[in-house]
Design a protein around this motif. Sequence first.
Motif, mmCIF file in Angstrom:
data_model
loop_
_atom_site.group_PDB
_atom_site.id
_atom_site.type_symbol
_atom_site.label_atom_id
_atom_site.label_comp_id
_atom_site.label_asym_id
_atom_site.label_seq_id
_atom_site.Cartn_x
_atom_site.Cartn_y
_atom_site.Cartn_z
ATOM 1 N N SER A 167 0.846 -1.187 0.000
ATOM 2 C CA SER A 167 0.000 0.000 0.000
ATOM 3 C C SER A 167 0.881 1.238 0.000
ATOM 4 O O SER A 167 1.881 1.294 0.723
ATOM 5 C CB SER A 167 -0.893 0.008 1.246
ATOM 6 N N ASN A 168 0.504 2.212 -0.793
ATOM 7 C CA ASN A 168 1.208 3.488 -0.814
ATOM 8 C C ASN A 168 0.439 4.564 -0.064
ATOM 9 O O ASN A 168 0.746 5.753 -0.195
ATOM 10 C CB ASN A 168 1.462 3.938 -2.257
ATOM 11 N N ALA A 169 -0.565 4.160 0.704
ATOM 12 C CA ALA A 169 -1.361 5.133 1.468
ATOM 13 C C ALA A 169 -0.469 5.875 2.458
ATOM 14 O O ALA A 169 0.390 5.286 3.105
ATOM 15 C CB ALA A 169 -2.497 4.427 2.196
ATOM 16 N N SER A 170 -0.684 7.171 2.574
ATOM 17 C CA SER A 170 0.109 7.983 3.499
ATOM 18 C C SER A 170 -0.596 8.167 4.839
ATOM 19 O O SER A 170 -0.193 8.987 5.646
ATOM 20 C CB SER A 170 0.415 9.339 2.869
ATOM 21 N N PHE A 171 -1.649 7.413 5.058
ATOM 22 C CA PHE A 171 -2.389 7.446 6.318
ATOM 23 C C PHE A 171 -2.604 6.006 6.775
ATOM 24 O O PHE A 171 -2.583 5.080 5.960
ATOM 25 C CB PHE A 171 -3.737 8.166 6.142
ATOM 26 N N VAL A 189 -11.349 -11.410 7.292
ATOM 27 C CA VAL A 189 -10.294 -11.771 8.248
ATOM 28 C C VAL A 189 -9.404 -10.549 8.432
ATOM 29 O O VAL A 189 -9.061 -9.862 7.486
ATOM 30 C CB VAL A 189 -9.465 -12.965 7.719
ATOM 31 N N GLY A 190 -8.990 -10.307 9.641
ATOM 32 C CA GLY A 190 -8.172 -9.152 9.983
ATOM 33 C C GLY A 190 -8.929 -8.324 10.998
ATOM 34 O O GLY A 190 -9.813 -8.841 11.672
ATOM 35 N N PRO A 191 -8.637 -7.071 11.116
ATOM 36 C CA PRO A 191 -7.775 -6.265 10.272
ATOM 37 C C PRO A 191 -6.316 -6.303 10.725
ATOM 38 O O PRO A 191 -6.004 -6.592 11.868
ATOM 39 C CB PRO A 191 -8.332 -4.854 10.455
ATOM 40 N N TRP A 192 -5.477 -5.981 9.753
ATOM 41 C CA TRP A 192 -4.061 -5.753 10.011
ATOM 42 C C TRP A 192 -3.827 -4.283 9.733
ATOM 43 O O TRP A 192 -4.228 -3.764 8.689
ATOM 44 C CB TRP A 192 -3.202 -6.628 9.109
ATOM 45 N N THR A 193 -3.199 -3.608 10.663
ATOM 46 C CA THR A 193 -2.979 -2.179 10.512
ATOM 47 C C THR A 193 -1.685 -1.916 9.759
ATOM 48 O O THR A 193 -0.636 -2.448 10.105
ATOM 49 C CB THR A 193 -2.928 -1.490 11.891
ATOM 50 N N LEU A 194 -1.803 -1.109 8.717
ATOM 51 C CA LEU A 194 -0.637 -0.617 7.992
ATOM 52 C C LEU A 194 -0.432 0.824 8.446
ATOM 53 O O LEU A 194 -1.378 1.610 8.466
ATOM 54 C CB LEU A 194 -0.863 -0.697 6.487
ATOM 55 N N PRO A 195 0.788 1.196 8.847
ATOM 56 C CA PRO A 195 1.006 2.468 9.528
ATOM 57 C C PRO A 195 0.862 3.736 8.687
ATOM 58 O O PRO A 195 0.737 4.817 9.228
ATOM 59 C CB PRO A 195 2.445 2.351 10.052
ATOM 60 N N GLY A 196 0.852 3.627 7.377
ATOM 61 C CA GLY A 196 0.702 4.817 6.561
ATOM 62 C C GLY A 196 2.008 5.531 6.295
ATOM 63 O O GLY A 196 2.035 6.733 6.085
ATOM 64 N N LYS A 197 3.084 4.797 6.326
ATOM 65 C CA LYS A 197 4.398 5.342 5.989
ATOM 66 C C LYS A 197 4.955 4.493 4.848
ATOM 67 O O LYS A 197 5.620 3.497 5.081
ATOM 68 C CB LYS A 197 5.322 5.300 7.206
ATOM 69 N N PRO A 198 4.618 4.855 3.602
ATOM 70 C CA PRO A 198 5.008 4.022 2.461
ATOM 71 C C PRO A 198 6.508 3.727 2.425
ATOM 72 O O PRO A 198 7.295 4.568 2.852
ATOM 73 C CB PRO A 198 4.599 4.864 1.258
ATOM 74 N N PRO A 199 6.882 2.562 1.906
ATOM 75 C CA PRO A 199 5.952 1.524 1.423
ATOM 76 C C PRO A 199 5.479 0.642 2.577
ATOM 77 O O PRO A 199 6.260 0.236 3.423
ATOM 78 C CB PRO A 199 6.817 0.724 0.458
ATOM 79 N N ASN A 200 4.189 0.397 2.632
ATOM 80 C CA ASN A 200 3.572 -0.495 3.603
ATOM 81 C C ASN A 200 3.331 -1.831 2.919
ATOM 82 O O ASN A 200 2.832 -1.857 1.800
ATOM 83 C CB ASN A 200 2.195 0.035 4.041
ATOM 84 N N SER A 201 3.636 -2.930 3.589
ATOM 85 C CA SER A 201 3.344 -4.228 2.966
ATOM 86 C C SER A 201 3.220 -5.321 4.016
ATOM 87 O O SER A 201 3.750 -5.214 5.122
ATOM 88 C CB SER A 201 4.416 -4.615 1.956
ATOM 89 N N LEU A 202 2.490 -6.334 3.640
ATOM 90 C CA LEU A 202 2.354 -7.569 4.405
ATOM 91 C C LEU A 202 2.419 -8.714 3.411
ATOM 92 O O LEU A 202 1.979 -8.586 2.267
ATOM 93 C CB LEU A 202 1.020 -7.640 5.146
#
Length: 136
Positions: free
Chosen positions: A21-25, A89-102
């Motif tokens: 994810s490239n989200a900044s939030f 299923v989840g959620p898994w939190t992505l912190p919003g500091k690209p690049p985010n990945s799981l």
Amino acid sequence: MFRIDNMRPGDRGSNCIRIASNASFPTALKLYSNSPNWPTNFQSFINLRIEVGSGGTFGDCNGFTPHKTAFDGTLDQFVALYTDFRTGVGPWTLPGKPPNSLSFRFTWKFSPSAPNSSQSVTTNEVTFTWEARENK
């Protein structure tokens, strides 16, 4: 991730995928399946384990490190229970500091006790969806 021809009882396999994810939030990532018209003749004999972690890429589990088991049951259970973001299923939190990945590792096994009636059957495709929404 998988195309399995001539699957026999006892067959198994695994594959990985990395979701970025490239989200900044901050976002909440969930996994579900919206697979209409899922057949009822053998899916209860396919065991499915989904692990979430780091490392690995699409089609390559080298370097995958599991952090948590997201699902461990049968394919029909997953398809029936997790049908949209609300039930996913989840959620898994992505912190919003690209690049985010799981990374996710899918492991399947066709039960050795599957009856003959579950063999030589063509099935529909199962689709897995990862959806991210703003995590407030």
